[in-house]
Design a protein around this motif. Structure first.
Motif, mmCIF file in Angstrom:
data_model
loop_
_atom_site.group_PDB
_atom_site.id
_atom_site.type_symbol
_atom_site.label_atom_id
_atom_site.label_comp_id
_atom_site.label_asym_id
_atom_site.label_seq_id
_atom_site.Cartn_x
_atom_site.Cartn_y
_atom_site.Cartn_z
ATOM 1 N N LYS A 193 0.598 -1.367 0.310
ATOM 2 C CA LYS A 193 0.244 -0.043 0.302
ATOM 3 C C LYS A 193 0.935 1.407 0.342
ATOM 4 C CE LYS A 193 -4.337 -1.453 2.496
ATOM 5 N NZ LYS A 193 -5.350 -1.472 3.526
ATOM 6 N N LYS A 194 2.051 0.942 0.739
ATOM 7 C CA LYS A 194 3.188 2.558 0.431
ATOM 8 C C LYS A 194 3.454 2.530 -0.402
ATOM 9 C CE LYS A 194 4.035 2.022 6.040
ATOM 10 N NZ LYS A 194 5.050 1.566 6.591
ATOM 11 N N GLN A 195 3.712 1.513 -1.355
ATOM 12 C CA GLN A 195 4.453 1.384 -3.094
ATOM 13 C C GLN A 195 3.245 1.978 -3.762
ATOM 14 O OE1 GLN A 195 7.325 1.463 -3.994
ATOM 15 N NE2 GLN A 195 7.755 1.372 -1.264
ATOM 16 N N ASN A 196 1.259 2.263 -3.354
ATOM 17 C CA ASN A 196 0.851 2.641 -3.796
ATOM 18 C C ASN A 196 -0.582 1.805 -4.485
ATOM 19 O OD1 ASN A 196 1.249 5.542 -3.557
ATOM 20 N ND2 ASN A 196 2.592 6.291 -5.327
ATOM 21 N N PHE A 197 0.062 0.686 -4.372
ATOM 22 C CA PHE A 197 -0.586 -0.694 -4.611
ATOM 23 C C PHE A 197 -2.128 -0.444 -3.705
ATOM 24 C CE2 PHE A 197 3.457 -2.465 -5.806
ATOM 25 C CZ PHE A 197 2.387 -2.924 -7.655
ATOM 26 N N GLU A 198 -3.248 -1.217 -4.807
ATOM 27 C CA GLU A 198 -4.659 -0.767 -4.250
ATOM 28 C C GLU A 198 -5.117 -2.214 -4.652
ATOM 29 O OE1 GLU A 198 -6.797 2.013 -6.557
ATOM 30 O OE2 GLU A 198 -6.343 3.586 -5.502
#
Length: 586
Positions: free
Chosen positions: A87-92
């Motif tokens: 999530k911190k790497q912008n994965f949803e």
């Protein structure tokens, strides 16, 4: 938890084979079925829903851009932590499943992602962009994954029965009966089928769909570093790491319970589960035969933690009534597994889908008699003339003939073999030199001879655990649509345990467990004599009769073994093994 399978193909009329493979695996995945078909690749999943019971976790699962596909069997116990990293790497995320976490971990980290997972797993990932298919297996080999390369094509399955469904004329491996009569199982990587292999634990297989090139690589390995040399530190560490392991293994969206035999390992799992989850379900097996019954200890533990306890008495009649189903459940030959069949059957009857087991405690913390016997065996090997034991009629002493083998397997066979090489040569009418050559095909890790004596025994007992106990637990439990979890084989716990000096870890039987949890364990459990989770097979098999398959067995030799067992002069595993070889088709 699921069953998975798949293959590459060249002609479209081959696609219908995936449905046959799927049907053969349905007992291990009754909740859902999924198929994925690309230009030249089929993937299949049979699902037993444990984490995220919704259809959002349906498999095979595709990434949003359709470039990555996964079919997966197992549980990742640290998936929530990895999910936060992603999530911190912008994965949803569109689901709450660990399946999606594995898939997106691969998208971000590639092959490096595999070492991040703490769990039991076997999965296939198809990378459409690179035209690569990955097969990946967990670090201790808890979940199986078999594969074969045929004319440049790859076929894989969670069970050997999948290959027989792919091709009902698949040739058998001529070595399997020899291996089975030596070990009581088929040692990895071999199977009963020709050119079908078990992917080694902690390894991945990479298959290029364009070039048809295959590469198998190790992504993780445990090592016996022995860097922790303070007893107090080791005791506190084991307590912390095992507690954390049990807490992780309780993550489930489906009903979960604990197998309770009444020994130290299962008792610890039950106590810690109760501590973290409150009132839990425990289940046990009992016998009329007092020598095998552990009811007293099971009651002590269940009462002390206030569990909802379920106890089942297994009788000889139950064994014979279920014998045909037991044989059907047996995906690969084993002289063990009957205990797991029944406990899993009863777990399903009370509505459990997942159950925690104490498997692994003996191997990791020195619970077997072999940890005491190794000094004697190493001393004996230097002094004894093994030829004299060929003429002795004592079943146990004949094992000394294995000391003629000049590699580490000799010690294992001295401790746990079923038949001697000479006996097997008579039973199968085989050349003893040929049998010896088959043993040379077995793979042993480099550096085994350099281990300390107790770590060496631990390695041998883990060989037994991986090849017998884990295989048996998988196919017997999944046949009953139940998942078995093994907290003692938690990745973080193992890394820590293997870093403890062997003089501390194996100081006494289960020393660190008893010391670390002395305030939680009932005194009766700490002080009791060790008793394995075994059935009264010695008594039950005295009356078993079976037609001797003379196409593979020497009738005269087998008749002698049957007579000896009925007279109580032979260990029951020998006749049970001959029964399996004679009647079961693999």
């Amino acid at each position: 938890m699921c069953r998975i399978c798949g293959f590459t193909f060249e002609k479209k009329d081959e696609i219908e084979k995936i449905k046959r493979m799927s049907d053969s695996l349905r007992r291990g995945g009754p909740d859902d079925e999924g198929l994925f078909v690309d230009k030249n690749l089929c993937l299949c999943s049979r699902r037993l829903s444990i984490i995220d019971l919704s259809m959002k976790a349906h498999q095979p699962m595709l990434s949003e851009d359709k470039n990555y596909v996964i079919t997966y069997n197992g549980e990742i116990y640290n998936f929530k932590e990895i999910r936060e990293e992603l999530k911190k790497q912008n994965f949803e995320f569109f689901s709450e499943s660990d399946t999606e976490v594995i898939l997106k971990s691969y998208i971000l980290w590639g092959e490096e992602s595999f070492k991040k997972f703490n769990g039991m797993f076997a999965f296939a990932i198809f990378d459409r962009k690179k035209s690569l298919l990955y097969l990946v297996r967990d670090t201790m080999g808890i979940k199986p994954l078999y594969y074969s390369i045929r004319n440049g094509r790859i076929i894989f399955s969670s069970e050997i029965r999948g290959f027989k469904s792919y091709d009902d004329k698949w040739e058998e491996d001529e070595r399997w009966r020899i291996y089975f009569l030596i070990f009581g199982f088929i040692p990895s990587p071999f199977t009963t089928l020709k050119d079908v292999f078990l992917l080694k634990e902690g390894h991945f297989l990479r298959y290029d769909l364009k070039t048809k090139e295959i590469e198998i690589r190790k992504y993780y390995d445990y090592n016996f570093s022995c860097k922790i040399k303070r007893e107090e530190e080791a005791k506190d560490g084991v307590k912390e790491y095992l507690s954390n392991a049990v807490r992780r293994h309780l993550i489930s969206d489906a009903p979960i319970g604990v197998f309770l035999s009444g020994g130290i390992d299962s008792t610890l799992i039950a106590i810690l589960s109760s501590k973290f989850k409150g009132k839990i379900k425990t289940l046990s097996i009992t016998f009329k035969e007092r020598e095998y019954d552990e009811t007293l200890y099971q009651k002590i533990v269940s009462k002390s933690i206030g569990s909802e306890h379920h106890s089942y008495e297994v009788k000889k009649d139950d064994f014979y009534k279920n014998l045909e189903d037991i044989m059907d459940a047996m995906d690969q030959p084993t002289f063990d597994g009957v205990n797991t069949y029944f406990i899993s059957k009863y777990a399903k009857e009370i509505g459990l889908k997942s159950v925690l087991s104490g498997l692994g405690g003996d191997e990791i913390f020195g619970g077997y008699p072999s940890f005491k016997r190794i000094e004697y065996l190493m001393f004996s090997r230097e002094l004894l003339n093994t030829l004299i034991f060929e003429k002795i009629d004592d079943d146990r002493l004949k094992r000394f003939t294995y000391f003629n083998i000049k590699n580490p397997i000799a010690y294992y066979l001295m401790l746990r073999s079923v038949f001697t090489l000479k006996e097997i040569s008579i039973i199968l009418d085989a050349d003893i030199r040929e049998i010896n050559n088959f043993l040379k095909d077995l793979y042993w890790e480099k550096g085994i001879k350099d281990l300390g004596r107790k770590n060496f025994v631990s390695y041998l007992e883990m060989f037994y655990m991986k090849n017998q106990l884990l295989k048996d637990s998988d196919f017997m439990s999944m046949w009953n649509s139940v998942e078995i979890r093994v907290p003692f084989l938690d990745k973080e716990l193992l890394d820590y345990a293997f870093s403890i000096d062997e003089r501390i870890r194996f100081k006494k039987e289960k020393y660190l467990l008893k010391k670390g949890f002395d305030k939680l364990l009932p005194a009766e459990i700490i002080e009791r004599k060790k008793q394995g989770f075994s059935f009264p097979m010695k008594e039950w098999l005295k009356e078993i009769e079976f037609p001797i398959n003379q196409s593979v067995l020497n009738r005269k030799a087998v008749s002698v073994f049957i007579k000896k067992q009925r007279e109580g002069k032979l260990h029951w595993t020998k006749n049970w093994s001959l029964f399996i070889v004679s009647l079961k088709k693999f």
